[in-house]
Design an enzyme around this catalytic site. Structure first.
Site, PDB file in Angstrom:
ATOM      1  N   GLU A   1      -6.740  -7.487  -1.119  1.00 32.36           N
ATOM      2  CA  GLU A   1      -7.373  -7.451   0.203  1.00 32.36           C
ATOM      3  C   GLU A   1      -8.835  -7.051   0.048  1.00 32.36           C
ATOM      4  O   GLU A   1      -9.137  -5.954  -0.406  1.00 32.36           O
ATOM      5  CB  GLU A   1      -6.667  -6.438   1.121  1.00 32.36           C
ATOM      6  CG  GLU A   1      -5.212  -6.761   1.405  1.00 32.36           C
ATOM      7  CD  GLU A   1      -4.572  -5.736   2.339  1.00 32.36           C
ATOM      8  OE1 GLU A   1      -5.322  -4.995   3.026  1.00 32.36           O
ATOM      9  OE2 GLU A   1      -3.335  -5.660   2.366  1.00 32.36           O
TER      10      GLU A   1
ATOM     11  N   GLU B   1       0.830  -1.203   0.000  1.00 37.12           N
ATOM     12  CA  GLU B   1       0.000   0.000   0.000  1.00 37.12           C
ATOM     13  C   GLU B   1       0.871   1.263   0.000  1.00 37.12           C
ATOM     14  O   GLU B   1       0.620   2.221   0.734  1.00 37.12           O
ATOM     15  CB  GLU B   1      -0.952  -0.006   1.194  1.00 37.12           C
ATOM     16  CG  GLU B   1      -1.981  -1.124   1.115  1.00 37.12           C
ATOM     17  CD  GLU B   1      -3.014  -1.074   2.223  1.00 37.12           C
ATOM     18  OE1 GLU B   1      -4.182  -1.367   1.951  1.00 37.12           O
ATOM     19  OE2 GLU B   1      -2.647  -0.753   3.377  1.00 37.12           O
TER      20      GLU B   1
END
Length: 269
Positions: free
Chosen positions: A221, A145
Site C-alpha cells: 500500500e 496489518e
C-alpha cells in the site's frame, strides 16, 4: 517463467464497483501501466448471516479475477479475515459479536472455527485461479496489518498452514507499517513481508530490508490519500509529494532492486 518481473499493482475492490464497470475499471488500470490488480475480499458481505454464503452478482469475485486475467493482469488477493480497508468492522461479520466469549483476530479455538467456513469458500474460488493453474492469482495475503493489532504468531501460522493445506500454492505475503515494532508483530520469517506507508519510499524500504533483508522488498500500500468521513472537509495531498513517493518506489536504484519480486511459479499454458 524463470525471469524477474516487477509487479506494479493498483487497487480495484470488486465490492466497491458495480459488475457492469469491472472490465472498464480494470482496463483503465492496465492503461495506467499496471500489470496487476489488488483486491480485498469482504467477509461481512459474503456471509451476512452465519452459514449463508453469497458469491454471486456483485459479490462474484471469481468473475472479477477472470476478467482481470483476460486482460493480462496478475492479481493479489487479500481475504483477511480482517481487511481494514476503511470498511465496516474491517470486513468481519456482525454476527461474530453474538458470541460473548469470542476473541477476535487471534488463535482462540472459537474464532478459528468461525473463520474456517468462509476461508474454505475463498480457497475454493482461488485454487483454480492461481497463476500455476492458468489463472492470475500470484499472491494471497495473510491477515491485514496484523502488527498494528496483535502479535499472536500462532494465529498467523495457523492462517498460513490453512491456505497451504487448502491448495493455495502461489505466493503468500503479509502487509504492515514500516516500523520494526509493526514488522516484528505482523510478519512470519518464511512469508514475504511488505510495507504500507504514505511517503518516503527509500526510508520505508530500507526499514523493510533491515528487518527482512533476506527477502525481496515489496510495497503493498502506497497511500495517495487518507480515510475520509462523510461531512468532513476533504484533505488533499500535494501531487508532487505523491509523485515523488511513487517515483522513488519505482525508479530509485536502491528501491528498484528492493521492489523486484521474483516468484518461482509458471503460468500454465
Amino acid at each position: 517463467n524463470g525471469k524477474r518481473e516487477k509487479i506494479m499493482s493498483g487497487a480495484v475492490h470488486y465490492f466497491r464497483v458495480v459488475p457492469e464497470y469491472w472490465y472498464d475499471r480494470l482496463l483503465k488500470l492496465k492503461e495506467l501501466g499496471c500489470n496487476c490488480v489488488e483486491t480485498y475480499v469482504c467477509w461481512n458481505l459474503h456471509e451476512k448471516r452465519e452459514g449463508e454464503f453469497d458469491f454471486g452478482g456483485w459479490l462474484d469475485f471469481g468473475k472479477f479475477l477472470d476478467i482481470a486475467n483476460a486482460l493480462g493482469l496478475y492479481a493479489i488477493v487479500r481475504p483477511g479475515p480482517y481487511i481494514c480497508s476503511e470498511w465496516d468492522f474491517g470486513g468481519l461479520p456482525w454476527w461474530l459479536l453474538k458470541y460473548p466469549e469470542i476473541e477476535l483476530r487471534c488463535s482462540q479455538t472459537l474464532y478459528l472455527q468461525k473463520i474456517t467456513p468462509y476461508l474454505e469458500k475463498v480457497c475454493e474460488i482461488l485454487r483454480t485461479r492461481q497463476i500455476g493453474c492458468g489463472g492470475n492469482v500470484s499472491f494471497v495475503q495473510i491477515e491485514n496489518e496484523y502488527g498494528s493489532f496483535g502479535n499472536d504468531k500462532a494465529y498467523l501460522k495457523w492462517l498460513k498452514n490453512f491456505y497451504i493445506s487448502h491448495g493455495i500454492e502461489c505466493g503468500l505475503l503479509t502487509s504492515d507499517g514500516e516500523t520494526e515494532f509493526l514488522l516484528h508483530n505482523g510478519t512470519l520469517p518464511d512469508v514475504l513481508a511488505s510495507v504500507n506507508y504514505r511517503r518516503d519510499s527509500v526510508r520505508c524500504l530500507q526499514s523493510l530490508q533491515k528487518y527482512h533483508g533476506g527477502q525481496p522488498g515489496a510495497v503493498l500500500e502506497l497511500w495517495n490519500g487518507k480515510a475520509q468521513h462523510w461531512g468532513e472537509i476533504i484533505e488533499r495531498r500535494d501531487i508532487c509529494e505523491v509523485a515523488e513517493s511513487v517515483k522513488t518506489a519505482l525508479e530509485n536504484p536502491r528501491s528498484s532492486r528492493s521492489c523486484a519480486v521474483c516468484i518461482p511459479v509458471r503460468r500454465a499454458r
